[in-house]
Design an enzyme around this catalytic site. Structure first.
Site, PDB file in Angstrom:
ATOM      1  CG  HIS A 224      -2.065   0.846   1.278  1.00 39.31           C
ATOM      2  ND1 HIS A 224      -2.424   1.670   0.255  1.00 39.31           N
ATOM      3  CD2 HIS A 224      -2.957   1.113   2.287  1.00 39.31           C
ATOM      4  CE1 HIS A 224      -3.479   2.400   0.619  1.00 39.31           C
ATOM      5  NE2 HIS A 224      -3.815   2.083   1.848  1.00 39.31           N
ATOM      6  CG  HIS A 263      -3.753   0.683  -8.388  1.00 36.19           C
ATOM      7  ND1 HIS A 263      -5.093   0.528  -8.127  1.00 36.19           N
ATOM      8  CD2 HIS A 263      -3.296   1.601  -7.502  1.00 36.19           C
ATOM      9  CE1 HIS A 263      -5.424   1.329  -7.128  1.00 36.19           C
ATOM     10  NE2 HIS A 263      -4.354   1.993  -6.726  1.00 36.19           N
ATOM     11  CG  ASP A 314       3.065   4.584  -3.867  1.00 39.68           C
ATOM     12  OD1 ASP A 314       2.840   5.654  -3.290  1.00 39.68           O
ATOM     13  OD2 ASP A 314       2.429   3.537  -3.647  1.00 39.68           O
TER      14      ASP A 314
HETATM   15  N1  COA Z   1       5.673  -6.337 -10.375  1.00 37.89           N
HETATM   16  C1  COA Z   1       5.659  -7.484 -11.054  1.00 37.89           C
HETATM   17  N2  COA Z   1       4.533  -8.164 -11.351  1.00 37.89           N
HETATM   18  C2  COA Z   1       3.375  -7.632 -10.927  1.00 37.89           C
HETATM   19  C3  COA Z   1       3.331  -6.426 -10.209  1.00 37.89           C
HETATM   20  C4  COA Z   1       4.538  -5.776  -9.944  1.00 37.89           C
HETATM   21  N3  COA Z   1       4.554  -4.643  -9.257  1.00 37.89           N
HETATM   22  N4  COA Z   1       2.049  -6.143  -9.917  1.00 37.89           N
HETATM   23  C5  COA Z   1       1.321  -7.125 -10.421  1.00 37.89           C
HETATM   24  N5  COA Z   1       2.112  -8.029 -11.020  1.00 37.89           N
HETATM   25  C6  COA Z   1       1.692  -9.262 -11.683  1.00 37.89           C
HETATM   26  C7  COA Z   1       1.484 -10.342 -10.626  1.00 37.89           C
HETATM   27  O1  COA Z   1       2.664 -11.083 -10.400  1.00 37.89           O
HETATM   28  C8  COA Z   1       0.406 -11.182 -11.250  1.00 37.89           C
HETATM   29  O2  COA Z   1       0.973 -11.963 -12.247  1.00 37.89           O
HETATM   30  P1  COA Z   1       0.500 -13.490 -12.464  1.00 37.89           P
HETATM   31  O3  COA Z   1      -0.951 -13.380 -12.854  1.00 37.89           O
HETATM   32  O4  COA Z   1       1.403 -13.987 -13.536  1.00 37.89           O
HETATM   33  O5  COA Z   1       0.683 -14.162 -11.142  1.00 37.89           O
HETATM   34  C9  COA Z   1      -0.468 -10.144 -11.946  1.00 37.89           C
HETATM   35  O6  COA Z   1       0.393  -9.035 -12.233  1.00 37.89           O
HETATM   36  C10 COA Z   1      -1.648  -9.670 -11.086  1.00 37.89           C
HETATM   37  O7  COA Z   1      -1.110  -9.148  -9.873  1.00 37.89           O
HETATM   38  P2  COA Z   1      -1.782  -9.306  -8.444  1.00 37.89           P
HETATM   39  O8  COA Z   1      -0.691  -9.299  -7.419  1.00 37.89           O
HETATM   40  O9  COA Z   1      -2.745 -10.433  -8.426  1.00 37.89           O
HETATM   41  O10 COA Z   1      -2.603  -7.982  -8.348  1.00 37.89           O
HETATM   42  P3  COA Z   1      -3.244  -7.405  -7.036  1.00 37.89           P
HETATM   43  O11 COA Z   1      -4.417  -6.641  -7.463  1.00 37.89           O
HETATM   44  O12 COA Z   1      -3.432  -8.425  -5.977  1.00 37.89           O
HETATM   45  O13 COA Z   1      -2.064  -6.472  -6.503  1.00 37.89           O
HETATM   46  C11 COA Z   1      -0.680  -4.696  -6.020  1.00 37.89           C
HETATM   47  C12 COA Z   1      -1.997  -5.138  -6.677  1.00 37.89           C
HETATM   48  C13 COA Z   1      -0.637  -3.182  -5.974  1.00 37.89           C
HETATM   49  C14 COA Z   1      -0.619  -5.236  -4.596  1.00 37.89           C
HETATM   50  C15 COA Z   1       0.490  -5.258  -6.841  1.00 37.89           C
HETATM   51  O14 COA Z   1       0.424  -4.758  -8.161  1.00 37.89           O
HETATM   52  C16 COA Z   1       1.839  -4.959  -6.209  1.00 37.89           C
HETATM   53  O15 COA Z   1       2.285  -5.708  -5.318  1.00 37.89           O
HETATM   54  N6  COA Z   1       2.520  -3.859  -6.644  1.00 37.89           N
HETATM   55  C17 COA Z   1       3.772  -3.467  -6.049  1.00 37.89           C
HETATM   56  C18 COA Z   1       3.529  -2.691  -4.768  1.00 37.89           C
HETATM   57  C19 COA Z   1       3.001  -1.313  -5.026  1.00 37.89           C
HETATM   58  O16 COA Z   1       3.507  -0.574  -5.852  1.00 37.89           O
HETATM   59  N7  COA Z   1       1.985  -0.943  -4.245  1.00 37.89           N
HETATM   60  C20 COA Z   1       1.368   0.366  -4.310  1.00 37.89           C
HETATM   61  C21 COA Z   1      -0.032   0.255  -4.821  1.00 37.89           C
HETATM   62  S1  COA Z   1      -0.724   1.852  -5.099  1.00 37.89           S
END
Ligand code: COA
Length: 378
Positions: A224, A263, A314
């Site tokens: 987050h 996101h 971010d």
């Molecule tokens: N880097 C690499 N791969 C990513 C990614 C990232 N930052 N964000 C998503 N993905 C990939 C996942 O590995 C997944 O791939 P798969 O289907 O092959 O397993 C796919 O995209 C879907 O991601 P998922 O984690 O299921 O999405 P989510 O909705 O649960 O997660 C976040 C959203 C924000 C938690 C996630 O994108 C993340 O961890 N981002 C990095 C942290 C961040 O910047 N957070 C701030 C948010 S405002």
């Protein structure tokens, strides 16, 4: 479990939890509205104080209303000697997010009327939190760095005063505007994890300080708010634009989560990124240090080309704060300074039509079984 039980997706993805009049994200249009106004337009035309008024009251303020809010906010920036003393006693190794979480909890203990949950009292608490949180963050920063705190000044705007409390001076107007823009973009975002946390706490008829303390705990996680700090650590690790593409390809090959990308809502791009990126790029021109921006552009191009995953707010905010002179561990506390306006608006909205939030768990553990007396357990 009975047949009418609803089993939403893990992480409550796609679940509409309640109605809200505060903001609307439109992922298919890559856009976001606060109270019906486009956020990218608010960022260019308003100051952060106007956004606080908008989130709490539903309309942009007139000049007289803004003056009233600003005057009240400026008059409440000081924190008590007791809280200042407590900050001096915080462990020097503590992360500033823990300091601000404890500081807000302390403010709650100092407020004799913390339990008053009528609208007027909650507006008072919201304004007091907005005014005092920057002071706690700046005092903690200076004390940890062996410096004396700088008292808030009532002749400075919200953003100018924060710079002054941290560094003893107010930077160029363009730098202050970039900071103000970041606060506007961070102020509100629907039922994200920390806002949901605040609303769950409010739904128990607890009080505003408790809701905001809990929300801070939620925001600190790297999935987050904590991501803005991780972005800067990543850029520092990469070191130069020449390394950026290879670093990203290697991260993807090793299935690393790259901070600042992806996101839950925005699958085709975060509505707030173009505005923040513009101000980040301008900061690079002002400071004459273009390396973070060059690296960022390559990382973004590579991630989008390889995976179709776009940066979130971010990603540009991290290096923007760094170029403004803030320590990396101040980035998420700055997010708190902004988001407390959204959290408090949501606490007030939750209380307007409250129902206790109390979901179910789908039990998968053992049993039923009877406990053996301790002597008979092997
Ligand atoms: N880097 C690499 N791969 C990513 C990614 C990232 N930052 N964000 C998503 N993905 C990939 C996942 O590995 C997944 O791939 P798969 O289907 O092959 O397993 C796919 O995209 C879907 O991601 P998922 O984690 O299921 O999405 P989510 O909705 O649960 O997660 C976040 C959203 C924000 C938690 C996630 O994108 C993340 O961890 N981002 C990095 C942290 C961040 O910047 N957070 C701030 C948010 S405002």
């Amino acid at each position: 479990m009975s047949a009418d039980v609803i089993r939403p997706k893990k992480g409550l993805e796609g679940v509409v939890f309640d109605e809200s009049k505060i903001s609307k994200a439109m992922p298919d249009k890559k856009s976001l509205m606060y109270r019906g106004y486009w956020v990218h337009e608010l960022a260019e035309t308003c100051c952060f104080e106007e956004i606080a008024y908008l989130l709490w009251h539903g309309e942009l303020p007139t000049q007289a209303q803004l003056d009233e809010l600003s005057q009240a906010e400026r008059s409440q920036r000081a924190i008590s000697p007791a809280l200042t003393e407590a900050i001096r006693l915080f462990p020097k190794t503590a992360h500033p997010m823990d300091a601000i979480r404890t500081g807000v909890s302390f403010l709650g203990m100092e407020d004799e009327n913390a339990w008053d949950n009528d609208r007027q009292s909650n507006e008072r608490k919201a304004l007091s939190l907005m005014a005092k949180i920057p002071t706690i963050i700046a005092y903690d920063y200076r004390i940890k760095n062996g410096k004396e705190p700088i008292a808030p000044k009532s002749d400075l705007t919200f953003s100018e005063n924060f710079f002054n409390m941290c560094f003893g001076e107010v930077p160029d107007k363009e730098v202050v505007k970039a900071f103000d823009v970041s606060l506007i973009l961070y102020a509100e975002h629907g039922f994200n994890a920390s806002t949901f946390t605040a609303r769950v706490v409010a739904s128990t008829l607890s009080e505003m300080y408790a809701a905001v303390t809990a929300a801070i705990g939620s925001l600190k996680g790297p999935l987050h708010g904590g991501a803005n700090e991780q972005v800067m650590h990543m850029l520092k690790e990469i070191g130069s634009a020449e390394n950026a593409k290879a670093w990203m390809l290697d991260a993807l090959q090793n299935k690393k989560k790259v901070m600042g990308f992806g996101h839950r809502l925005y699958r085709i791009g975060d509505s707030r990124v173009p505005t923040m990126s513009k101000y980040r790029d301008r900061l690079a021109e002002i400071t004459g240090n273009k390396s973070w921006v060059e690296m960022s552009h390559i990382l973004e191009e590579t991630m989008v080309a390889e995976k179709g995953i776009h940066p979130n707010l971010d990603f540009p905010a991290g290096p923007a704060y760094y170029m403004m002179g803030f320590d990396i561990e101040m980035f998420t506390p700055i997010f708190v300074m902004a988001r407390v306006t959204g959290w408090s608006a949501h606490v007030m909205e939750q209380l307007e039509n409250n129902r206790l939030v109390r979901p179910l768990s789908d039990y998968k553990g053992p049993g039923p079984r009877s406990p053996q007396p301790i002597a008979q357990r092997g």
